[in-house]
Design a protein around this motif. Sequence first.
Motif, PDB file in Angstrom:
ATOM      1  N   ILE B  36       3.501   1.346  -7.090  1.00 41.16           N
ATOM      2  CA  ILE B  36       4.240   0.102  -6.874  1.00 41.16           C
ATOM      3  C   ILE B  36       5.108   0.217  -5.633  1.00 41.16           C
ATOM      4  N   PHE B  37       5.753   1.367  -5.502  1.00 34.36           N
ATOM      5  CA  PHE B  37       6.602   1.527  -4.325  1.00 34.36           C
ATOM      6  C   PHE B  37       5.759   1.541  -3.059  1.00 34.36           C
ATOM      7  N   GLY B  38       4.688   2.292  -3.123  1.00 36.07           N
ATOM      8  CA  GLY B  38       3.856   2.454  -1.942  1.00 36.07           C
ATOM      9  C   GLY B  38       3.346   1.116  -1.436  1.00 36.07           C
ATOM     10  N   LEU B  39       2.985   0.244  -2.329  1.00 37.63           N
ATOM     11  CA  LEU B  39       2.353  -0.977  -1.892  1.00 37.63           C
ATOM     12  C   LEU B  39       3.305  -2.171  -1.826  1.00 37.63           C
ATOM     13  N   LEU B  40       4.273  -2.194  -2.714  1.00 36.73           N
ATOM     14  CA  LEU B  40       5.160  -3.356  -2.722  1.00 36.73           C
ATOM     15  C   LEU B  40       6.530  -3.044  -2.127  1.00 36.73           C
ATOM     16  N   ARG B  41       6.781  -1.774  -1.842  1.00 38.51           N
ATOM     17  CA  ARG B  41       8.106  -1.362  -1.362  1.00 38.51           C
ATOM     18  C   ARG B  41       9.183  -1.744  -2.354  1.00 38.51           C
ATOM     19  N   ILE B  42       8.845  -1.672  -3.610  1.00 38.23           N
ATOM     20  CA  ILE B  42       9.852  -1.973  -4.624  1.00 38.23           C
ATOM     21  C   ILE B  42       9.981  -0.762  -5.526  1.00 38.23           C
ATOM     22  N   ILE B  43      11.207  -0.313  -5.692  1.00 39.26           N
ATOM     23  CA  ILE B  43      11.435   0.729  -6.682  1.00 39.26           C
ATOM     24  C   ILE B  43      11.535   0.020  -8.013  1.00 39.26           C
ATOM     25  N   ASN B  44      10.544   0.268  -8.828  1.00 41.04           N
ATOM     26  CA  ASN B  44      10.457  -0.504 -10.057  1.00 41.04           C
ATOM     27  C   ASN B  44      11.352   0.082 -11.137  1.00 41.04           C
ATOM     28  N   PHE B  45      12.590  -0.368 -11.148  1.00 39.59           N
ATOM     29  CA  PHE B  45      13.518   0.151 -12.157  1.00 39.59           C
ATOM     30  C   PHE B  45      13.051  -0.247 -13.558  1.00 39.59           C
ATOM     31  N   ALA B  46      12.268  -1.296 -13.625  1.00 42.44           N
ATOM     32  CA  ALA B  46      11.808  -1.755 -14.932  1.00 42.44           C
ATOM     33  C   ALA B  46      10.660  -0.897 -15.453  1.00 42.44           C
ATOM     34  N   HIS B  47      10.350   0.157 -14.727  1.00 39.04           N
ATOM     35  CA  HIS B  47       9.216   0.976 -15.138  1.00 39.04           C
ATOM     36  C   HIS B  47       9.415   1.565 -16.526  1.00 39.04           C
ATOM     37  N   ARG B 178      -3.389  -0.287   0.844  1.00 36.49           N
ATOM     38  CA  ARG B 178      -2.515   0.471   1.737  1.00 36.49           C
ATOM     39  C   ARG B 178      -2.171  -0.340   2.982  1.00 36.49           C
ATOM     40  N   ALA B 179      -3.181  -1.010   3.511  1.00 35.53           N
ATOM     41  CA  ALA B 179      -2.923  -1.805   4.715  1.00 35.53           C
ATOM     42  C   ALA B 179      -1.952  -2.934   4.421  1.00 35.53           C
ATOM     43  N   ALA B 180      -2.126  -3.538   3.264  1.00 34.43           N
ATOM     44  CA  ALA B 180      -1.300  -4.692   2.931  1.00 34.43           C
ATOM     45  C   ALA B 180       0.172  -4.329   2.832  1.00 34.43           C
ATOM     46  N   THR B 181       0.457  -3.084   2.428  1.00 33.43           N
ATOM     47  CA  THR B 181       1.863  -2.703   2.349  1.00 33.43           C
ATOM     48  C   THR B 181       2.509  -2.698   3.708  1.00 33.43           C
ATOM     49  N   GLU B 182       1.717  -2.351   4.701  1.00 34.32           N
ATOM     50  CA  GLU B 182       2.317  -2.239   6.021  1.00 34.32           C
ATOM     51  C   GLU B 182       2.483  -3.590   6.675  1.00 34.32           C
ATOM     52  N   ASN B 183       1.457  -4.407   6.562  1.00 37.65           N
ATOM     53  CA  ASN B 183       1.499  -5.679   7.258  1.00 37.65           C
ATOM     54  C   ASN B 183       0.638  -6.669   6.492  1.00 37.65           C
ATOM     55  N   ALA B 184       1.262  -7.227   5.486  1.00 39.46           N
ATOM     56  CA  ALA B 184       0.504  -8.082   4.577  1.00 39.46           C
ATOM     57  C   ALA B 184      -0.066  -9.288   5.307  1.00 39.46           C
ATOM     58  N   VAL B 185       0.739  -9.848   6.206  1.00 39.21           N
ATOM     59  CA  VAL B 185       0.310 -11.051   6.894  1.00 39.21           C
ATOM     60  C   VAL B 185      -0.984 -10.806   7.668  1.00 39.21           C
ATOM     61  N   LEU B 186      -1.003  -9.675   8.362  1.00 38.37           N
ATOM     62  CA  LEU B 186      -2.169  -9.400   9.189  1.00 38.37           C
ATOM     63  C   LEU B 186      -3.417  -9.206   8.330  1.00 38.37           C
ATOM     64  N   GLY B 191      -8.573 -12.080   6.398  1.00 43.60           N
ATOM     65  CA  GLY B 191      -9.420 -12.696   5.392  1.00 43.60           C
ATOM     66  C   GLY B 191      -9.335 -12.073   4.010  1.00 43.60           C
ATOM     67  N   VAL B 192      -8.290 -11.274   3.770  1.00 45.60           N
ATOM     68  CA  VAL B 192      -8.134 -10.684   2.445  1.00 45.60           C
ATOM     69  C   VAL B 192      -7.049 -11.456   1.703  1.00 45.60           C
ATOM     70  N   ASN B 193      -7.308 -11.732   0.437  1.00 41.63           N
ATOM     71  CA  ASN B 193      -6.327 -12.479  -0.334  1.00 41.63           C
ATOM     72  C   ASN B 193      -5.223 -11.547  -0.829  1.00 41.63           C
ATOM     73  N   VAL B 194      -4.259 -11.309   0.032  1.00 39.84           N
ATOM     74  CA  VAL B 194      -3.233 -10.308  -0.251  1.00 39.84           C
ATOM     75  C   VAL B 194      -2.357 -10.652  -1.458  1.00 39.84           C
ATOM     76  N   PRO B 195      -1.929 -11.888  -1.603  1.00 38.88           N
ATOM     77  CA  PRO B 195      -1.082 -12.162  -2.769  1.00 38.88           C
ATOM     78  C   PRO B 195      -1.726 -11.728  -4.077  1.00 38.88           C
ATOM     79  N   VAL B 196      -3.011 -11.949  -4.193  1.00 41.17           N
ATOM     80  CA  VAL B 196      -3.688 -11.516  -5.411  1.00 41.17           C
ATOM     81  C   VAL B 196      -3.675  -9.991  -5.514  1.00 41.17           C
ATOM     82  N   LEU B 197      -3.871  -9.334  -4.374  1.00 35.53           N
ATOM     83  CA  LEU B 197      -3.840  -7.869  -4.352  1.00 35.53           C
ATOM     84  C   LEU B 197      -2.508  -7.338  -4.854  1.00 35.53           C
TER      85      LEU B 197
END
Lengths: 381, 295, 233, 260, 329
Positions: B36-47, B178-186, B191-197
């Motif tokens: 979760i951290f790697g891809l969303l940059r969120i420390i999931n305290f709710a883990h 992995r790519a989406a974590t760095e630059n989701a927009v790009l 052509g990848v549906n990042v929000p779903v990812l």
Amino acid sequence: ADGASDGKVKIGILNDQSGVYADFGGKSSVEAAQMAVEDFGGKVLDSPIEIVDADHQNKPDIASNIARQWYDTEQVDAIMELTTSSVALAVQAIGKEKKKIDIVTGAATTDLTGKACSPYGFHWAYDTHALAVGTGGALVKQGGDSWFFLTADYAFGYSLEQQTSDFVKANGGNVIGSVRHPLASQDFSSFLLQAQSSGAKVVGLANAGLDTSNAIKQAAEFGITQGGQRLAALLFTLADVHGLGLEAAQGLTLTEGYYWNRDDESRAFGKKFFDRTGKMPNMIHAGTYSAVLQYLKAIQKAGTDDTDAVAKQLHEMPVDDVFGRGGTVGPNGRMIHDMYLLQVKKPDESKEAWDYFDVLATIPGKDAYIDPAKSGCDLVK
Amino acid sequence: MTMIFGIPVQALLGQLLIGLINGSFYALLSLGLAIIFGLLRIINFAHGAQYMLGAFVAYLMLAYGGIGYWPALILAPLAVGLFGAVVERLFLRRLYGLDPLYGLLFTFGMALAIEGTFRYLYGSSGQPYATPSALAGGTNLGFMFLPIYRGWVVVMSLVVCIGTWLLIEKTKLGAYLRAATENAVLVQVFGVNVPVLLTLTYALGAGLAAFAGVLAAPVYQVSPLMGSNIIIVVFAVVVVGGMGSIMGAIVTGYVLGVAEGLTKVFYPEASNIVIFVIMAIVLLVRPAGLFGRDA
Amino acid sequence: MVALLEVRGLNAWYGESHILHGVDMYVGEGETVTILGRNGVGKTTTLRTITGIVRARRGKISFAGADMMQVPLHKTAHKGIGFVPEERGIFSTLSVSENLLLPPVVAEGGMNLDEIYELFPNLYERRASAGTKLSGGEQQMLAIARVLRTGVKMLLLDEPTEGLAPVIVQRIGEVLRKLKERGMTILLVEQNFRFASRIADRFYLMDHGQMVTEFPVGELPQRMDTLHSVLGV
Amino acid sequence: MAVPATETNATPRVVLSARGLRRDFGGFTAVKNVDLDVYDASVHALIGPNGAGKTTVFNLLTKFLQPTHGTITLMGTDITRTSPDKVARMGLVRSFQISAVFPHLSVLDNVRVALQRPNNLSTQFWRPVSALDRLNDRAEELLANVGLSKERDHIAADLSYGRKRVLEIATTLALDPKVLLLDEPMAGMGQEDVSVVSAIIREVARVRAVLMVEHNLSVVADICQQVTVLQRGEILAEGDYASVSQDPRVREAYMGTEES
Amino acid sequence: MTDITETIRAEKSRTALSVQAGFLIIGLLLLLLAPFFFYPIFLMKLLCFALFACAFNLLLGYTGLLSFGHATFFGGAAYFTAYTVKTWGVPPELGILIGVAGAALLGLVMGYIAIRRQGIYFAMITLALSQMFFFFCLQAEFTEGEDGIQSVPRGHLFGFIDLNNSTSMYYFVLAVFVIGMLLIWRFIHSPFGMILKSIRENENRAISLGYSVARYKLGAFVMSAALAGLAGALKSLVFQFATLTDVAWQMSGEVILMTLLGGIGTLIGPIFGAGLVVTLQNYLATSEFPVTIITGVVFMICVLIFRRGIVGEFYASWIGRKLGFVYRR
Ligand SMILES: Nc1ncnc2c1ncn2[C@@H]1O[C@H](COP(=O)(O)OP(=O)(O)OP(=O)(O)O)[C@@H](O)[C@H]1O
Ligand SMILES: Nc1ncnc2c1ncn2[C@@H]1O[C@H](COP(=O)(O)OP(=O)(O)OP(=O)(O)O)[C@@H](O)[C@H]1O
Ligand SMILES: [Mg+2]
Ligand SMILES: [Mg+2]
């Protein structure tokens, strides 16, 4: 000054209603207090009786804040329950300073009637000493004469272990070893293995709450009881057994000051309580009921709600209700009553819901509690 | 009997094995956190809360639906994963691109709310959950009595950890993640549906936590507090491992589980802080953590 | 010539600030068009708005007959638009080859890996190392190479020569010319006027969020004065 | 301003030098065997194709990266093992390839932050900020030098790219460094800014050493006395611009055949 | 042209200054009069937590470091003060100083380890270290375990002001609070504060200008810890006990909530945040609502739609801007 000072008798139930001890007493304690008021008739000295309650969230500062406000501005006459020793000690100190009554049923520390005792403070349901005598002393008499302790690594655990070992030894048993585990350990298997290999007949659990539950559950997994060892929990109540389930808890020995299914009178109270709360009472609930009832009786007898007069009555009057049958109150504020050594039934022996215990022995109050003269309380000369 | 530091070798072996079992939970949980951290940059305290949810869902399925352990092992993670997906869609999504501390704080609040709700509904003394009969009992390994269920926990966690690692490091889906974590927009422009990812990712992490929760249900008391007790330790595990690699999270989980297990034998009083001490030492010597990439 | 991309009255905002004030332009099929303009006039924003990254926008964008204003961001590529951003956007956690293979192929007719490596031997050499360990120029090549695989009809390139060595600039120029020969439509944003003049068919000159003028490459000599005054070339 | 120290000296003084510099990344050698001498009061250009290792050399010299081999000497002191902030305090200051300003501080504050340390005004937590006002004159002078006076109260983030680079140079100069390392100072700049910055660099180099990475060859030709060409991490050629630019190897590796 | 804009700017900041000064005076007056209207112990608690939150915000808001372990300093100082005052019988003012010094020392140790990492790592590390300190307090002899150090005498300030009188205690607490706030204010608006700000903005650039970033961060960390300790020390005298709740991680969470609610990076925001949280907890104690759920939900709502906090939102609002406030984060 006859009658209730402000036309009303107000009792505050201050305890943990949402945290770790919520099952211990919690909202059900408030219900128990309410039952006592109703059983008393709803009025004392022609004044209405009111129960107020608050959730101290296990924070002494919140408790202290509320207690002061209750005593100072809301005409609360007595505060009861007071789960968690830090809260109980803090509120008792406030009561002492403000000359107000507190009756503790939720906390375990013997300091309340020892070095921190107060002329207006009472300790009603149980304490660590009574638990140690019950489980430690009585169990040795039942043949459990060699012990290994799993002790929570903080003052509460040490004192439970210490006091229990004393009674084990005093009754001719011996302590083979002990291991200290950190508070809130999830996994007890390492410690249980050590207990298992020690060969002791009894594994004493000097801890509380989830720690005890987890240790018991995992002991079943590792076949401790099947291997012939006995588990003894030093602070465990009906509510915890209910949470653990008979499958895991069977055979466990523990001490409580009350068991609903012991005789007709206790059954009647238990059923009534169950109808209101959906659970059977443990010693804290029944103790709170008893404390409220006795307090009201004391006001009645004193003819006033003046603190000194009521405290005097509380010290002098014998206790005789479903919880504290034949109880007396020592000059240090300790309510002395019988305790019961209980063993958890096997699942197939349980005849109805909440039918969890066999009563192994009754420990007379005078044996269970510290002699007030030796309690270290400076009110006792 | 052969002795090491005054402890019989056999007992030591037993304790090692037990450490490994504990480590299984650490590994599963820190793996989910790392993903979760790697891809969303969120420390999931709710883990921790999601771990607890897993156990509770299993309990509720049994108590109210008569659904046993085996289906629960699949269904509970799915249910919690779905819950995670909803949370991500509704809330976490709004926090992307902000300072990551907001994600931490949000999930912290969420953990409190979830835990509070369950405490409110089910009290804090916990609920019973029995070991499935197929895995009940134990075998005598000679040096210790091993409950079969514990062995099962180790095997399952290994399988799931390695499977997840392969998914992320070796598949195209993983590359997108992995790519989406760095630059989701790009990645989205490509052509990848990042929000779903991202939704899937959070669901996966939450599902892993829930899976650990179901595994834990027959061992630990199913209680609303079980998550908050373990989460801080898992944080430390993650710091020691370093957030750089998924593999790091897994390996560190097992290693620290064993380290903690051994401490329970040699110096039990310190067993709750040993992981924190290791963390401090690792930080002094290797600030990026054992497997961390960013120095 | 058929307009592949057509933009009419395009406005765009970053938060409160209004950046594009009615951009009108078109790019014909197979054409190479360059947008010139000083720093900060909105060239990058124009490209980002066309791809849909900037969503606070108003006006009309149509591409190959489709109304792009309604297309969600992740569908842009599938319509046939490939984007090479100014900051290159190389993924550091992916190796060079993973970077290269990342964008999904959206249509037939893209280059295959061998062709790409032939075009950019540096990338082949460093294919296993992490994307951002490449130097600036290598990253730029990777960024271009990446979209060539996908088979898009049109490339949007944002300052592909910024910070590159002259040889590399030449090489990129050659690549773009080759792509043009294959029929690729290209919209280029450039500050490097000389570079642009060698590959573009047509120019737009941008200022203050609008296209101020437009001319074919043939008119370049006549327009030098305007360019001087606007660009300071 | 500091006294021009070297003008009287017959031979120019080496202020920064590297010997046998090498840096490996995993299996890949980004820089190898680089010997470099930077002279006082001169502008030295480091050029080379992309990926040649120019930024890496900068990182090594300023200690943001540790060399695998080799030594670095700054004004006679070995700084091979010194920390980057220490190196900066010794007078070796760099700019970054990507513009580096403090985005939410005003332009003036950006410069004042740099002035604080040399004026011993950086650790006082008991004094009011107005204690920094005495840096204003110097700060404004620095801004005036680079033509940023008008923007002194703007928030740095609001500046255009080119202006940010100019601000960055002003900030760097505030430290009055002995050696200045500039990584592509003109990249992304419009023509006006390029001339401004060229002039600034020429000016500051009268009393300092400047080492810069630059792709804009007309600038290099214009202001640099020394040119080092790097290729694949190694030095390919060295000398003044005229000689280097005639070198066929350089033309092939870097400049290409046509003028661009 | 520039002249005009400059005068306008000066004009604006002058009104802003007078408005702010006005608010300040009203605020102080309210605090001075408060004990006549509110329950003093409640007010004192509020002030202690407000100071705690402001100390915390000094680190989060002005250096961008999110510490999840500030309970260590708050609770640690509470223990030190309670212990020395009760067992050694030192006067209250000395007890407080000892508490502050202890907290600063703890801050030095924790900071030294934690500042090696940034961002959320930093948060996780401080959380883990403070959990370690919690276990230490749980097991250590002098803290008296879960009972806590109880019945701490308030004593006489400077030997002659009886702090058992709740009015004098209140004004003592208020004085310390004001001193604490002044310290924080001075600290933020100092040359040192300026460097901290620039580090938060662009750390690499700060290094390249020759600042040893780690040392500045550590300095800020220690100061924040010391001030948090001041709040904790004070609280132990107000309530006359120090217990484990003060060092538990939930306390660290609470102070974050206060700061977030009030407005990260605003000087006075945390005061409002603390007021709200303390009031809420008191209110919830006697209501039917489960406290944890509400706290959790408030957290979530704040983060989602209220990130600037009460004061931050006010600053950023139309009125706030008109009055010359700036909110930038
Ligand atoms: N994310 C953003 N938020 C707010 N304003 C922005 C943002 N990005 C760019 N701007 C502003 O929008 C304007 C146009 O920017 P844009 O990047 O389109 O310029 P450009 O023509 O590409 O310039 P350059 O040649 O420097 O790349 C500039 O004034 C810039 O400051
Ligand atoms: N941290 C790193 N790890 C691995 N390789 C690296 C790292 N940093 C740089 N490199 C490699 O070292 C080589 C030199 O990179 P460097 O950034 O120094 O080039 P440069 O000459 O500055 O190029 P440009 O002009 O494009 O900026 C490149 O091939 C790059 O991939
Ligand atoms: Mg641009
Ligand atoms: Mg470079």
